[in-house]
Design an enzyme around this catalytic site. Structure first.
Site, short mmCIF file in Angstrom:
data_model
loop_
_atom_site.label_atom_id
_atom_site.label_comp_id
_atom_site.label_asym_id
_atom_site.label_seq_id
_atom_site.Cartn_x
_atom_site.Cartn_y
_atom_site.Cartn_z
N GLU A 42 18.08 101.30 24.14
CA GLU A 42 17.24 100.49 23.39
C GLU A 42 17.41 99.18 24.15
OE1 GLU A 42 15.45 97.92 21.00
OE2 GLU A 42 16.44 98.81 19.42
N CYS A 55 13.50 92.27 19.53
CA CYS A 55 13.09 92.85 20.67
C CYS A 55 11.70 93.38 20.53
CB CYS A 55 14.27 94.11 20.89
SG CYS A 55 14.16 95.15 19.68
#
Length: 500
Positions: free
Chosen positions: A243, A277
């Site tokens: 990720e 993010c």
């Protein structure tokens, strides 16, 4: 002559707000990492043997401890990251909700299920099951140090694995809080380490990737660091879940609710000091409403206050001081290349670390680093487009593909499906992250694999197929006793069934 062993290496966790030392933690070396993985492997057999019901009971107890101690845990998050206390509490709340979902849905998602054997293998009983990997290594980030790693930790535990967790060196205390609360909830943890925390820097994480007995590594961080993690894991063919970062767009169509869109742009871009993010970094607004939208964003963003040692503010300081240099470079490059500041500017970025005031830029060239690279700070670029289709084209013109947001009264679903990314929120922002049933992850430079949801549970299990013969077929096919007549009969069946 008396000799003494040198003291183990330590490092300090520091407050981003004051610079004061919060606590000290050991730097775990390779031998300690391997021992932790070995012990976790022995505990994994006991944890798997409890079955879904036994694990659900114990994870439910952990949930109750986290709820009871929510403020205590959130205070550690706020102290180590510098984020406002309520933001830290929201992070813990979301982690608790995911813990509840994973533990209560694991059996439904992962239990063995029957599948059709088909006509040719009708004498077989076929089933698919999901078995634990054993020990899962989790390498966590500093920006959401409890919510993000818990997306791997709790799903891995619910699937029957034990976990060895290496938190960021900037937020080691959060990892210890997770291990402490689990130990309070599950008495057997003293004998069976379900969640082991290892602290240190990059080399500690690398040792975890290479440790014998690791079944999978779940990593959250930059794409550059992710490549190094993958390289280390490749030595032993350890699978990875990556990720990585994002450059997430927000599209504002001509019929959008501009008040809601502006609020989403500012929250998505500025909350957690922009260190998200899936936060909003690029906004593409249709020309016909751009003027009004920009004014609403200016009004909202200009009111935000950066906290410091004396007050929390709306957003905290940068957790990692070095990230300030990245934000400054992006702002300066955009302005030098013709961009215009709507809120703040180069003066909003301090010379050394600390808090960065919100910056909103417009008319920024699409090849500027403020548009092409992840900023990870309180900077939002807003550019005008002739229509929503052009907005989609620009949104997809990047190697990243994590999350996105669309504000449109009529075309929300249509535009969302055209975006090259893992998750999309329509007429809201980052809402997908708060829904435990929705898988979370990206494509391209944003990584691969999924946490959360049913996909997240299966991510931490190995698929096992079983075919059990119930009775022998009258025609021997998979045998050296096969005859020409039997093969002719089989071919006749296939032509009848599939040749029409």
């Amino acid at each position: 002559m008396t000799t003494t062993n040198p003291a183990p290496a330590e490092f300090a966790s520091l407050s981003p707000r004051t610079g004061a030392e919060l606590a000290r933690y050991p730097v775990h070396d390779g031998e300690q990492v391997r021992a932790a993985v070995r012990d976790a492997g022995e505990a994994a057999a006991w944890w798997d043997g409890l079955g879904f019901a036994g694990r659900r009971t114990r994870l439910g107890a952990w949930k109750k401890v986290l709820v009871a101690q929510l403020d205590r845990v959130a205070r550690v998050v706020a102290d180590e990251t510098g984020k406002p206390f309520d933001d830290a509490r929201l992070e813990v709340v979301l982690a608790i909700d995911h813990l509840d979902w994973a533990s209560s849905h694991a059996e439904k998602v992962l239990k063995r299920r029957s599948v059709s054997p088909g006509m040719l293998m009708g004498n077989q009983a076929a089933s698919v099951g999901y078995r634990p990997l054993g020990v899962v290594g989790v390498i966590g980030p500093w920006n959401y140090p409890i919510f993000t790693p818990m997306g791997s930790i709790v799903y891995a535990l619910a699937a029957g694995n034990t976990v060895v967790f290496k938190p960021s060196e900037l937020t080691p205390g959060v990892g210890h809080e997770l291990a402490r609360t689990l130990a309070e909830a599950v008495p057997e943890v003293g004998r069976y380490p379900l969640l082991t925390v290892l602290t240190g820097f990059g080399p500690t994480g690398a040792e975890l990737c290479r440790a014998p007995g690791i079944g999978k590594i779940a990593f959250t961080g930059s794409a550059a660091t992710g490549r190094r993690v993958m390289s280390a894991c490749a030595e032993n063919l350890v699978p990875v879940l990556m990720e990585c970062g994002g450059k997430d767009p927000l599209i504002v169509d001509g019929d959008a609710d501009l008040d809601a869109a502006a609020d989403a742009a500012v929250w998505g871009g500025m909350s957690n000091a922009g260190q998200t993010c899936v936060g909003v970094e690029r906004v593409y607004v249709v020309e016909s409403v751009a003027g009004r939208f920009l004014e609403k964003v200016r009004e909202t963003a200009s009111r935000l206050q950066v906290g410091g040692a004396a007050h929390e503010g709306d957003l905290g300081p940068m957790t990692m001081p070095a990230q300030t240099d990245v934000v400054r470079r992006h702002v300066v490059d955009a302005l030098e290349r013709g961009g215009r500041a709507v809120v703040g500017g180069a003066e909003s970025v301090p010379a050394e670390g600390g808090g960065i005031s919100p910056v909103v830029l417009t008319d920024v060239p699409e090849d500027s680093v403020a548009v092409t690279e992840e900023t990870f700070g309180p900077l939002v670029v807003i550019n005008r487009v002739p229509d929503a289709d052009e907005a989609v084209r620009r949104a997809n013109a990047t190697g990243y593909g994590l999350g996105a947001t669309v504000f449109s009264a009529k075309r929300g679903a249509e535009l969302a499906q055209q975006l090259r990314c893992g998750m999309v929120s329509i007429n809201g922002v980052i809402s997908f992250a708060g829904i435990p049933a929705l898988p979370f992850g990206g494509v391209g430079e944003s990584g691969f694999g999924r946490i959360h949801g049913a996909e997240g549970l299966r991510e931490f299990a190995r698929t096992q197929s079983i075919a059990r013969q119930r009775f022998a077929l009258p025609i021997a096919v998979t045998s050296f006793r096969r005859t020409a007549r039997g093969m002719s009969t089989l071919l006749g069946l296939v032509r009848t069934r599939h040749g029409r």
